[in-house]
Write a protein that holds these residues in place. Structure first.
Motif, PDB file in Angstrom:
ATOM      1  N   GLU A 263      -0.006  -8.908   4.582  1.00 56.32           N
ATOM      2  CA  GLU A 263      -0.950  -9.216   3.500  1.00 56.32           C
ATOM      3  C   GLU A 263      -1.906  -8.035   3.290  1.00 56.32           C
ATOM      4  OE1 GLU A 263      -2.915 -13.114   3.524  1.00 56.32           O
ATOM      5  OE2 GLU A 263      -4.794 -12.122   2.975  1.00 56.32           O
ATOM      6  N   PHE A 264      -2.380  -7.487   4.403  1.00 59.57           N
ATOM      7  CA  PHE A 264      -3.290  -6.337   4.318  1.00 59.57           C
ATOM      8  C   PHE A 264      -2.676  -5.195   3.498  1.00 59.57           C
ATOM      9  CE2 PHE A 264      -4.749  -2.268   6.183  1.00 59.57           C
ATOM     10  CZ  PHE A 264      -6.120  -2.379   5.987  1.00 59.57           C
ATOM     11  N   PHE A 265      -1.441  -4.864   3.833  1.00 55.14           N
ATOM     12  CA  PHE A 265      -0.817  -3.738   3.126  1.00 55.14           C
ATOM     13  C   PHE A 265      -0.491  -4.100   1.676  1.00 55.14           C
ATOM     14  CE2 PHE A 265      -0.097  -2.525   7.611  1.00 55.14           C
ATOM     15  CZ  PHE A 265      -0.760  -1.309   7.583  1.00 55.14           C
ATOM     16  N   ASP A 266      -0.188  -5.356   1.452  1.00 54.86           N
ATOM     17  CA  ASP A 266       0.027  -5.841   0.090  1.00 54.86           C
ATOM     18  C   ASP A 266      -1.245  -5.659  -0.761  1.00 54.86           C
ATOM     19  OD1 ASP A 266       2.423  -6.654  -0.890  1.00 54.86           O
ATOM     20  OD2 ASP A 266       2.000  -8.796  -0.808  1.00 54.86           O
ATOM     21  N   VAL A 267      -2.354  -6.049  -0.193  1.00 61.80           N
ATOM     22  CA  VAL A 267      -3.613  -5.940  -0.935  1.00 61.80           C
ATOM     23  C   VAL A 267      -3.935  -4.471  -1.200  1.00 61.80           C
ATOM     24  CG1 VAL A 267      -6.090  -6.408  -0.895  1.00 61.80           C
ATOM     25  CG2 VAL A 267      -4.494  -8.124  -0.021  1.00 61.80           C
ATOM     26  N   ILE A 268      -3.719  -3.619  -0.199  1.00 60.26           N
ATOM     27  CA  ILE A 268      -3.968  -2.188  -0.404  1.00 60.26           C
ATOM     28  C   ILE A 268      -3.092  -1.640  -1.515  1.00 60.26           C
ATOM     29  CG2 ILE A 268      -3.601   0.095   0.639  1.00 60.26           C
ATOM     30  CD1 ILE A 268      -4.945  -0.750   3.035  1.00 60.26           C
ATOM     31  N   LYS A 269      -1.877  -2.143  -1.578  1.00 63.75           N
ATOM     32  CA  LYS A 269      -0.931  -1.701  -2.617  1.00 63.75           C
ATOM     33  C   LYS A 269      -1.365  -2.143  -4.013  1.00 63.75           C
ATOM     34  CE  LYS A 269       3.339  -3.097  -2.537  1.00 63.75           C
ATOM     35  NZ  LYS A 269       4.451  -3.846  -1.886  1.00 63.75           N
ATOM     36  N   GLY A 270      -2.304  -3.055  -4.087  1.00 66.83           N
ATOM     37  CA  GLY A 270      -2.769  -3.501  -5.405  1.00 66.83           C
ATOM     38  C   GLY A 270      -2.497  -4.963  -5.659  1.00 66.83           C
ATOM     39  N   ASN A 271      -1.885  -5.636  -4.684  1.00 68.02           N
ATOM     40  CA  ASN A 271      -1.475  -7.018  -4.904  1.00 68.02           C
ATOM     41  C   ASN A 271      -2.411  -8.064  -4.295  1.00 68.02           C
ATOM     42  OD1 ASN A 271       0.735  -6.385  -6.447  1.00 68.02           O
ATOM     43  ND2 ASN A 271       2.128  -6.252  -4.713  1.00 68.02           N
ATOM     44  N   GLY A 272      -3.669  -7.720  -4.152  1.00 72.00           N
ATOM     45  CA  GLY A 272      -4.611  -8.754  -3.718  1.00 72.00           C
ATOM     46  C   GLY A 272      -4.899  -9.700  -4.862  1.00 72.00           C
ATOM     47  N   PRO A 273      -5.535 -10.814  -4.541  1.00 70.75           N
ATOM     48  CA  PRO A 273      -5.806 -11.784  -5.615  1.00 70.75           C
ATOM     49  C   PRO A 273      -6.621 -11.202  -6.768  1.00 70.75           C
ATOM     50  CG  PRO A 273      -6.317 -12.726  -3.444  1.00 70.75           C
ATOM     51  CD  PRO A 273      -5.985 -11.291  -3.218  1.00 70.75           C
ATOM     52  N   CYS A 274      -7.503 -10.251  -6.483  1.00 72.67           N
ATOM     53  CA  CYS A 274      -8.400  -9.781  -7.541  1.00 72.67           C
ATOM     54  C   CYS A 274      -8.303  -8.297  -7.859  1.00 72.67           C
ATOM     55  CB  CYS A 274      -9.851 -10.087  -7.184  1.00 72.67           C
ATOM     56  SG  CYS A 274     -10.179 -11.806  -6.804  1.00 72.67           S
ATOM     57  N   THR A 276      -6.558  -6.389  -9.740  1.00 72.96           N
ATOM     58  CA  THR A 276      -6.452  -6.035 -11.152  1.00 72.96           C
ATOM     59  C   THR A 276      -7.755  -6.344 -11.885  1.00 72.96           C
ATOM     60  OG1 THR A 276      -4.117  -6.591 -11.034  1.00 72.96           O
ATOM     61  CG2 THR A 276      -5.075  -6.375 -13.221  1.00 72.96           C
ATOM     62  N   ASP A 277      -8.283  -7.525 -11.643  1.00 79.22           N
ATOM     63  CA  ASP A 277      -9.505  -7.909 -12.347  1.00 79.22           C
ATOM     64  C   ASP A 277     -10.696  -7.053 -11.922  1.00 79.22           C
ATOM     65  OD1 ASP A 277      -8.105  -9.806 -13.730  1.00 79.22           O
ATOM     66  OD2 ASP A 277      -8.830 -11.522 -12.590  1.00 79.22           O
TER      67      ASP A 277
END
Lengths: 311, 257, 257, 311
Positions: A263-274, A276-277
Motif C-alpha cells: 500500500e505504501f508503495f502504491d500511494v507513493i506511485k500516485g494511487n493513494g485515496p487522495c 489526484t485531488d
C-alpha cells in the motif's frame, strides 16, 4: 577527496555546515530533496485539515485548527527558505511539487473523514513527524537545524492539542467515541508508514546518517512511536487498531504488525485515496493565483521604479 | 408588526450584528485555507480568519449574556438559522476569487476600523473593552487589505480588471453599513454606538483615497442591497454557508467538543 | 474484528449498496439543476435524477424493512453519517464539469444495467420486482449517457479532451464495482445477487464498444480505489455532500415535511 | 391598412393566427417579446427552486421538486418553439436574455431563503402565473395558445403541490410554521407585482388587448388572485402579510395595499436582490456549456456526412 574528508571531519566534530561552506554535490542534492519534501508536506498538509475548518464544531476548535494550519504554512515558509540557501528557489521547488517530480509525505494522501481525524492527525501524524524531527534539530546543515528547532516547538504544541481534541471525542457521546475509534483505525498504519520502510530496504540511509542528515534508523523511530502511542490509546479507552500489538517483556518494547508496504508503495506511485485531488487542489491554487502574483510583482516594480525616478 | 424594542433587546441585536459580521466573514476567509495564490497569503488569510473568530467569541459571548437565556457564543453561532443572523450581506457573498475576497475584506475593514474607533468610547464598558482589544487587529487587517487592493488594482491590466470587477460586484453591498433603524436609534440614545449614517463621510474619504491609489473607479450608484443586518432578507448564500458551519452541532446535538 | 454476518445483515448491506448508489448519484446529478449546457440537458439530467431518487425510495424502503428497526427510506437517507454509507466511491466524486458528469453516469449506467439484469432473476421476489421496475429506466439512462459520451468523445478536439480527462480521472473508481466481500458471498449463496466479479466481462465488452466509438482510450491500469461499498473509507467529498442533503432533517429533527 | 383590418377582423372573429399567415410587424414584435420573456422566466425560474433541490428534506419532496423544475425547463422549450415560429431562434433569444436585452419575470430576482419558500413559490408564484396564463389559452396566436394549454395544465398541478407543501409547514412544528409565515411575508408583494403595474400606467395594454395577446387588465387579474389567495392564507392559519387586506362587502372583493412600485421598477432596472447572481449563473452555464454544444454539433455533422457518403 581531501575536501570530502575535511567536510566529513567537520560533521563528525558536530560542526554546522553553513550555506557558503563547501559541500559535496550529493549532500546538497539530498538535502534539497529532503527539505523540499518536508516543505511540500507542510503545504499539502494544509488540505486534509482545511477540509474540516469550515465544519469545526465550536468557535474555539475552529480557532485552534486555523492556528495550526497557519503554523503549517509558516513551517513551509521556513523550510523553503532553508532550501533556498542551497541554491534552489521556492518557485522551482513549487513547480516540481506541482508536476509530480517532488513528493510530499504520503500520509496526506489519506482523507479526513470525521471530526476526530482532526485530533488524530495532530496526535498521531504530528506525533510521528516530531519523532522524525526532534533528532533533526541536531542535523549538520545549519539553516535546516535552525528551521527544525522552530518547527519542533510548534509541532509538539499541535500534538498536545490533537491529543486533547481526540480525548474529548473518546470520552464523549457514543457517536463521538465511534468517530475517535474510526480515526485511530484508519490512521494507525499510515502513521507507522511515515517513518519509511525498514532501513534494511533503504538505499540512501547509510550515507545520510554519516552526513547527519538522518539521525536515526526508520525502525528505531517507529518503535519509539509505537511505545509512546500504545499507552495513550489505552488511556483514551479506545481499542488498539492492530491485533498484533503486545508488550514484549524481553525486548522492553511493544511488538506490532508490520504495515502493508505494498500500500505504501502504491500511494507513493500516485494511487493513494487522495493523491489526484491533493495535487489538483494545489495546481488549481497556483494557476488561479497567477494573476495575483503577477499583479503584486508588477506593482512592486512600478513602486521601485518610481522611487528610483524620484531619487 | 413587531412590539417596540426594549433597550436590552436592542443591545442584543446590536451585539449580534457585530458578532455575526465577524463570524460569517471569518468563515468565508477560512474557506481559503490551503488554496491561496501564494504561501504568504495562506498565512495572512488564516491569520485574519483567526482574529475574526476570536472577535466573534467576544461579541457573541457578550450577546449571550445580554440576552440572558444562558446561551453561549457557540450556541448563538451554531444553532440559529438564516433568519436570525444579523450580519451585513457584504460578508456572506461567496469568495469567488482572490480579488473579490480582498476587496470585500477591504470594504469591510474600512467600516470596521471606523466603527471600532467609535465603540472604544462606548458608554457600555464591556463594549468599549472589546473594541479596544480588537481595534489593533482590525487596524492591521485594514493596512493589509488596503495594500493588497492597491497592489492588485495598480498591478497588471489583468489584475486591475479583476479588482474593478470585484468592486463593481460588491459596491451595492456597501450602503447597508450606513443604514439606520430603531436598534441603532436606541444605541445612539444610550451612547453605546454611533449612528451608522454618521460614519459614511469618514468611510468615503478612506476608501476613495485607497481606491484612487489603486486606479479603480468607484461605481456611480448609490443603490444598496439591504436585509442582512435586520435579518429581513439575507442572500441565498448564507443558508449554504450554514450547512457547513453548523453541520456537526446540528448532526450531534448536545455533544461537547 | 467484526462478528460474522447473519444473512439478514448481509441482505441489509446489499440493499444499502443499491440504494446508496442511486441516492448519492441522484443527488450529484440534481446539483446540475438550472446550470446545464443546453435546455434539453437540463431536462434530461433532472429526469435522470428523478428516476434515481425514485429507485432510492424502493431500495432503501426495502432496506429499512429488512433491518427491522422501523426505519423509513428517509431515515436511512437523511440520518446516517459518512461511515454508514455503502455507495461506490464513483458516485460521490464531484460533478466538476458536464464531461465528467456524463462519463460518470455512463460508467455507472453500464454496471447498473448489467446488475439489474441479474437481479431480475433474484431469488428474493422483492428484489426481482424492484429490478424489473427500474431496469427500463436504467436502460434508457444507459442509451442516453452512451450516446452523449460518443457525441462528445467524437465531437471536437476540445470535447474529446474533456471526455478523455474525465475518463482518466474516473477510471480508478471503476474497479470497485467488481470487488467481492462476505456480503456478496452471502448474496451469491442465497441466489439473491450475482458475484460482482462475474459482471466484469460483460461490462468490459460494453464500455469498450462505446468508448471505442467515442474515440477514447481506456487507461492502461487496473488500479482501483476501494472503501465505498464497504464503508471503510469514503472520499472527503461525501461528507460535504451530506451537509447539504441532510441539512433540514438534522437541523429540525422530528419534523414532518 | 386593408390587410390590417382583415387581420383584426379575423381576431375579432376568434380565429387563430398561424405562423404562415400575414401579421402586422407590431403584432409579431410584441409576441416575440412576450413569449420570449415567458420562456426566459421558465429558465431563470429553475434557479430559485434549484437552490433547494440539494437540501430537500425527504426523498419524496426532492422528487416532487425535481419533477417541477423539469417541467419548467419543458415549458421553456415549448415556448421557445412557439417563439421560433415567429422567426427568431432560441439561441438569439438566449443571447438577448444573457446580455440583458430581454427580461424575465422579476419574481425570480427574489431569493428562496427557507424550505417553505418551495411551497410558497408553487402556491403563490405559480398561482399568480396561472391567473395570467389561463386566459392566454384563448390568445389569438395559434402556437402560443397551444403552448399555454400544455403549460397551464402542469402549472395548476404545481400550484396544488405547492399549497400542499406549505400546508405541511403551516401545520407543522413552530419552526416550520415560522418558515411558512416568513415565506408568505416575503413573497406576497412580489407575487402581486407579477401582474404588472396598474393598466392606467401601462402603454401597450390597449393594443395588446385588441390583438388578444393580452386578455385581461393587470388589475382585474391581481384582484382575482387576492380574492382567491386570502382565504387560503386564513385556511393555513397564517397571519395575513398585509395589514391593508380587508373584505369589502360593497365591492364583493378584498381590499389590499398597493405594492411598492418603486421596488418593482428598481428590480426591473437590475437592482433586485438576485438579478446579478441569476444572470451570472445563466451566463456561466451558457459559457461553460459551449464546448458541449460545439462537440455535439460537430458529432452530428460527422454522422450526417458519413451517412451521405455511404449513400
Amino acid at each position: 577527496p581531501e575536501k570530502l574528508a575535511a567536510f566529513q571531519a567537520r560533521i563528525d566534530a558536530g560542526e554546522k555546515i553553513e550555506p557558503k561552506d563547501w559541500m559535496p554535490a550529493g549532500y546538497r542534492k539530498t538535502l534539497i530533496r529532503q527539505i523540499g519534501q518536508h516543505a511540500h508536506s507542510e503545504i499539502v498538509g494544509q488540505l486534509p485539515e482545511g477540509n474540516w475548518i469550515t465544519r469545526a464544531p465550536t468557535l474555539e476548535r475552529k480557532a485552534i485548527l486555523l492556528a495550526k494550519v497557519q503554523d503549517e504554512a509558516g513551517h513551509g515558509l521556513y523550510l523553503y527558505c532553508a532550501a533556498e540557501t542551497l541554491g534552489v528557489s521556492r518557485d522551482e521547488l513549487t513547480e516540481m511539487l506541482l508536476d509530480g517530480r517532488m513528493k510530499y509525505s504520503s500520509i496526506f494522501n489519506y482523507p479526513t473523514l470525521n471530526w476526530a481525524d482532526m485530533g488524530a492527525v495532530g496526535w498521531l501524524v504530528d506525533g510521528a513527524a516530531i519523532m522524525n524531527q526532534v533528532p533533526l534539530q541536531r542535523t549538520s546543515f545549519g539553516p535546516y537545524s535552525r528551521a527544525m528547532i522552530r518547527v519542533c516547538k510548534e509541532e509538539s504544541f499541535h500534538a498536545r492539542q490533537g491529543f486533547d481534541a481526540i480525548r474529548k471525542m473518546a470520552t464523549g457521546t457514543p457517536a463521538q467515541k465511534k468517530m475517535a475509534q474510526d480515526a485511530v483505525n484508519r490512521l494507525w498504519f499510515p502513521a507507522l508508514m511515515m517513518f519509511g520502510p525498514s532501513d534494511a530496504d533503504s538505499v540512501h540511509s547509510t550515507q545520510s546518517m554519516a552526513w547527519k542528515i538522518k539521525m536515526n534508523t526508520n525502525d528505531e523511530l517507529r518503535q519509539k512511536f509505537v511505545d509512546q502511542t500504545v499507552p495513550q490509546i489505552e488511556f483514551l479507552g479506545l481499542d488498539l487498531p492492530d491485533d498484533g500489538i503486545k508488550w514484549n517483556e524481553e525486548r522492553g518494547h511493544y511488538d506490532y504488525s508490520d504495515p502493508d508496504w505494498s500500500e505504501f508503495f502504491d500511494v507513493i506511485k500516485g494511487n493513494g485515496p487522495c493523491n489526484t485531488d491533493r495535487l489538483a487542489a494545489r495546481n488549481k491554487a497556483w494557476k488561479d493565483g497567477q494573476w495575483v502574483r503577477d499583479g503584486l510583482l508588477a506593482h512592486a516594480r512600478k513602486k521601485a521604479a518610481a522611487k528610483v525616478a524620484a531619487e | 408588526m413587531a412590539a417596540p424594542l426594549t433597550d436590552n433587546e436592542a443591545l442584543f441585536q446590536f451585539l449580534l450584528r457585530m458578532g455575526d459580521n465577524t463570524l460569517i466573514l471569518g468563515h468565508r476567509v477560512s474557506e481559503w485555507c490551503g488554496h491561496a495564490p501564494v504561501l504568504e497569503e495562506d498565512i495572512a488569510l488564516a491569520n485574519t480568519a483567526l482574529d475574526l473568530i476570536g472577535q466573534t467569541q467576544m461579541w457573541l459571548g457578550l450577546a449571550g449574556e445580554v440576552q440572558g437565556e444562558g446561551k453561549s457564543a457557540d450556541d448563538l453561532a451554531f444553532l440559529r438559522d438564516v433568519w436570525d443572523f444579523r450580519n451585513l450581506l457584504l460578508v456572506e457573498v461567496p469568495n469567488e476569487d482572490f480579488g473579490r475576497t480582498l476587496m470585500r475584506q477591504f470594504l469591510f475593514d474600512a467600516w470596521h476600523s471606523i466603527q471600532l474607533g467609535h465603540l472604544m468610547k462606548s458608554s457600555d464598558d464591556r463594549i468599549a473593552a472589546i473594541a479596544a482589544k480588537t481595534s489593533k487587529e482590525v487596524t492591521y487587517h485594514l493596512e493589509r487589505s488596503a495594500d493588497t487592493v492597491v497592489g492588485l488594482g495598480d498591478g497588471t491590466a489583468q489584475s486591475h480588471d479583476f479588482m474593478q470587477t470585484a468592486l463593481d460586484y460588491l459596491w451595492p453591498y456597501v450602503g447597508e453599513m450606513f443604514t439606520s433603524d430603531p436598534v441603532d436609534a436606541a444605541m445612539v440614545k444610550a451612547g453605546i454606538a454611533p449612528d451608522p449614517a454618521s460614519l459614511r463621510a469618514d468611510y468615503d474619504v478612506l476608501i476613495k483615497r485607497v481606491l484612487t491609489e489603486a486606479t479603480l473607479t468607484i461605481p456611480d450608484s448609490d443603490f444598496a442591497h439591504k436585509g442582512g443586518r435586520t435579518g429581513a432578507m439575507h442572500t441565498e448564500h448564507l443558508g449554504h454557508l450554514l450547512t457547513h458551519m453548523q453541520w456537526l452541532q446540528r448532526a450531534y446535538p448536545g455533544a461537547s467538543w
